[in-house]
Each structure stands twice: as structure tokens, then as C-alpha cells.
Write a protein that holds these residues in place. Structure first.
Motif, PDB file in Angstrom:
ATOM      1  N   PRO A  28       0.540  -1.307   0.052  1.00 46.68           N
ATOM      2  CA  PRO A  28       0.309   0.350  -0.201  1.00 46.68           C
ATOM      3  C   PRO A  28       1.034   1.177   0.023  1.00 46.68           C
ATOM      4  CG  PRO A  28      -0.446  -1.042   1.810  1.00 46.68           C
ATOM      5  CD  PRO A  28       0.790  -1.900   1.622  1.00 46.68           C
ATOM      6  N   ASP A  29       1.803   1.103   0.829  1.00 43.20           N
ATOM      7  CA  ASP A  29       3.069   2.585   0.526  1.00 43.20           C
ATOM      8  C   ASP A  29       3.709   2.492  -0.624  1.00 43.20           C
ATOM      9  OD1 ASP A  29       2.437   2.010   2.880  1.00 43.20           O
ATOM     10  OD2 ASP A  29       4.597   2.827   3.923  1.00 43.20           O
ATOM     11  N   ASP A  34       3.299   5.864  -5.800  1.00 46.66           N
ATOM     12  CA  ASP A  34       3.133   6.025  -7.291  1.00 46.66           C
ATOM     13  C   ASP A  34       1.653   6.930  -7.008  1.00 46.66           C
ATOM     14  OD1 ASP A  34       4.329   5.934  -9.463  1.00 46.66           O
ATOM     15  OD2 ASP A  34       2.509   4.488  -9.913  1.00 46.66           O
ATOM     16  N   HIS A  35       0.878   6.695  -6.340  1.00 45.43           N
ATOM     17  CA  HIS A  35      -1.174   7.456  -7.247  1.00 45.43           C
ATOM     18  C   HIS A  35      -1.032   8.759  -7.275  1.00 45.43           C
ATOM     19  CE1 HIS A  35      -4.938   7.938  -5.522  1.00 45.43           C
ATOM     20  NE2 HIS A  35      -5.008   8.537  -6.772  1.00 45.43           N
ATOM     21  N   ALA A  36       0.260   9.004  -5.924  1.00 46.28           N
ATOM     22  CA  ALA A  36       0.289  10.466  -5.730  1.00 46.28           C
ATOM     23  C   ALA A  36       1.089  11.102  -6.507  1.00 46.28           C
ATOM     24  CB  ALA A  36       0.628  10.964  -4.721  1.00 46.28           C
ATOM     25  N   ASN A  37       1.685  10.415  -7.257  1.00 46.60           N
ATOM     26  CA  ASN A  37       2.788  10.798  -8.777  1.00 46.60           C
ATOM     27  C   ASN A  37       1.918  10.994  -9.687  1.00 46.60           C
ATOM     28  OD1 ASN A  37       5.290  11.126  -7.124  1.00 46.60           O
ATOM     29  ND2 ASN A  37       5.854   9.326  -7.729  1.00 46.60           N
ATOM     30  N   GLU A  70      -6.459  17.858 -10.673  1.00 45.73           N
ATOM     31  CA  GLU A  70      -6.100  16.395 -10.288  1.00 45.73           C
ATOM     32  C   GLU A  70      -5.155  17.095  -9.124  1.00 45.73           C
ATOM     33  OE1 GLU A  70      -6.201  14.182 -11.558  1.00 45.73           O
ATOM     34  OE2 GLU A  70      -7.159  14.350 -13.703  1.00 45.73           O
ATOM     35  N   LEU A  71      -4.252  18.842  -9.000  1.00 46.91           N
ATOM     36  CA  LEU A  71      -3.964  18.731  -7.860  1.00 46.91           C
ATOM     37  C   LEU A  71      -4.921  18.917  -6.500  1.00 46.91           C
ATOM     38  CD1 LEU A  71      -1.359  22.248  -9.082  1.00 46.91           C
ATOM     39  CD2 LEU A  71      -1.197  19.818  -8.310  1.00 46.91           C
ATOM     40  N   ARG A  72      -5.928  18.876  -6.884  1.00 48.44           N
ATOM     41  CA  ARG A  72      -6.848  18.503  -5.778  1.00 48.44           C
ATOM     42  C   ARG A  72      -6.768  17.461  -5.572  1.00 48.44           C
ATOM     43  NH1 ARG A  72     -10.579  22.428  -7.458  1.00 48.44           N
ATOM     44  NH2 ARG A  72     -11.860  20.712  -8.364  1.00 48.44           N
ATOM     45  N   HIS A  73      -6.684  16.235  -6.169  1.00 51.29           N
ATOM     46  CA  HIS A  73      -6.415  14.601  -5.761  1.00 51.29           C
ATOM     47  C   HIS A  73      -5.748  14.198  -5.188  1.00 51.29           C
ATOM     48  CE1 HIS A  73      -9.734  13.450 -10.215  1.00 51.29           C
ATOM     49  NE2 HIS A  73     -10.208  14.064  -8.323  1.00 51.29           N
ATOM     50  N   TYR A  74      -3.961  15.023  -5.633  1.00 57.08           N
ATOM     51  CA  TYR A  74      -3.173  14.853  -5.177  1.00 57.08           C
ATOM     52  C   TYR A  74      -3.375  15.310  -3.451  1.00 57.08           C
ATOM     53  CZ  TYR A  74       1.639  16.187  -3.591  1.00 57.08           C
ATOM     54  OH  TYR A  74       2.283  16.355  -2.603  1.00 57.08           O
ATOM     55  N   ARG A 197       3.662  -0.591  -9.739  1.00 55.35           N
ATOM     56  CA  ARG A 197       3.091   0.642 -10.431  1.00 55.35           C
ATOM     57  C   ARG A 197       1.644   0.974 -10.124  1.00 55.35           C
ATOM     58  NH1 ARG A 197       7.688   1.658  -8.220  1.00 55.35           N
ATOM     59  NH2 ARG A 197       9.856   3.407  -8.949  1.00 55.35           N
ATOM     60  N   PHE A 198       1.534   2.063  -9.790  1.00 60.19           N
ATOM     61  CA  PHE A 198       0.063   2.178 -10.007  1.00 60.19           C
ATOM     62  C   PHE A 198      -0.546   1.750 -11.825  1.00 60.19           C
ATOM     63  CE2 PHE A 198      -4.104   4.067 -10.696  1.00 60.19           C
ATOM     64  CZ  PHE A 198      -4.813   3.993  -9.719  1.00 60.19           C
TER      65      PHE A 198
END
Ligand SMILES: [Fe+2]
Ligand SMILES: [Fe+2]
Length: 209
Positions: A28-29, A34-37, A70-74, A197-198
Motif C-alpha cells: 500500500p505504501d 506512486d498514485h500521488a505521483n 488533479e492537483l486537488r486529487h494530489y 506501480r499504479f
């Protein structure tokens, strides 16, 4: 009935393999980092397209809204990373987006069509993975992924509409080109991948993530 048996998607040819879901639950880490990326990259791609097609106000308006979303998702993912105590780390990207980008035409007007198709596939795969992970992963990630799944479904349609418009202008047969990307995408999703990766394929034997 397994997910693969009932899988039908307007764009994607294959469902995420069970091996990838297992790896995601075990790592999960890495998944979250990678999701954040991916969210940062999605925003940055939208901004790059605003520069590349600056004369096109319909496109720049849509990409501006997309970049902000997308930045809000980040920020949502980053908040979760922090609250879960995940150690921040720098992760090199996987093969997926780079390999998809290699298929993009180098010259216009085909390049714009391809970039939009490429964006549609990346968003559609994100959408499919959020839906696949959400019931398996448990709170609090399941709630976040459930919400993001709907957003990514909208995003792939934005890109697909722009692809259709660009194809029409360029005299390119959209469906034939979509099929070429779909074949490559399915290959990247189903063939063993040495890195998790994601957007990776199922782990190859011996890959420890
Ligand atoms: Fe997103
Ligand atoms: Fe997105």
C-alpha cells in the motif's frame, strides 16, 4: 463470475489482472506514493497541453479545469499519506506512460490526436483500477478510491472528446488509432512487470516491488 469474464469497457480491452490487485494490497505504501505521483503528472500533462495548443481555447479551458482537479486529487492523497504515516519517498515512474508515449506521432496534426487518445487511456485505466481496488482495500483508501473512480471516468471522456475533434480536423480515422493504443495498453497491463506501480502489469516472478 470473475471480473475478467464480465469485463466490458468502451476503451479498455482487458481488466486489471488479479496478480496486480494482490501486489497492490501487499504494497500500500508504494501504491499510494506512486498514485500521488500520477496525480501530479496528470496535472502537469494538462498544463503542458495548454502550452502546446495555446491557440485552442476550448482545449485550454478543459485542461485548466483538469489540472486543478488533479492537483486537488494530489492533495487528498498526500493528506492520506501523511495521516497513515507512510514514509515519503522518491519513486521512479514505471514503464506504462513512457511506453504509451512512444506510440505518439512526432508531427502534427497526428500528434494532437495521439496525445488525446493517450490521455484517455491513462485516465480510463486509473478509473478501472480505482473501481477494482475500492472494494478490496478497506477504509480509508476505499472511500478515496470510490470518489476518484467517478472523476477519472469523466476525465477519460474529456480526452476522448478532444481526440475525436482533433481526428476530425486532421482527417484521421479515430477508431483505428484507438485500436492501436488499446492493443499496446492491454499488453502493458497483462505482461509481467519487474516494477510495481499504479499502472504496472502483474508482478513478474521474483519482482519484490
Ligand atoms: Fe486524478
Ligand atoms: Fe484524472
Amino acid at each position: 463470475m470473475s471480473r475478467a469474464e464480465v469485463f466490458a469497457h468502451p476503451l479498455l480491452r482487458v481488466a486489471t489482472p488479479a496478480g496486480w490487485i494482490e501486489a497492490a494490497l501487499a504494497l500500500p505504501d508504494v501504491l499510494l506514493t506512486d498514485h500521488a505521483n500520477c496525480e501530479k503528472k496528470a496535472a502537469s500533462t494538462a498544463l503542458a497541453l495548454m502550452f502546446a495548443y495555446a491557440e485552442d481555447l476550448e482545449l485550454t479551458g478543459k485542461m485548466s479545469r483538469l489540472a486543478r482537479e488533479e492537483l486537488r486529487h494530489y492533495e487528498q492523497v498526500a493528506k492520506l499519506i501523511q495521516s497513515l504515516g507512510v514514509t515519503p519517498q522518491r519513486l521512479a515512474p514505471g514503464r506504462y506512460a513512457e511506453r504509451m508515449r512512444r506510440l505518439v506521432a512526432k508531427t502534427e496534426p497526428r500528434r494532437e490526436v495521439d496525445l488525446m487518445i493517450c490521455g484517455a487511456f491513462i485516465e480510463a485505466r486509473s478509473c478501472e483500477r480505482f473501481a477494482a481496488l475500492s472494494p478490496a482495500i478497506g477504509a480509508p483508501l476505499s472511500d478515496l478510491f470510490q470518489g476518484l473512480h467517478h472523476a477519472e471516468a469523466r476525465h477519460y471522456k474529456v480526452y476522448l472528446d478532444l481526440a475525436g475533434r482533433a481526428a476530425k480536423r486532421a482527417g484521421v480515422a479515430l477508431q483505428a488509432r484507438v485500436e492501436e493504443f488499446a492493443a499496446l495498453e492491454a499488453e502493458l497491463i497483462t505482461s509481467p512487470d519487474s516494477v510495481f506501480r499504479f499502472h504496472s502489469g502483474p508482478p513478474s516472478s521474483g519482482s519484490g516491488g
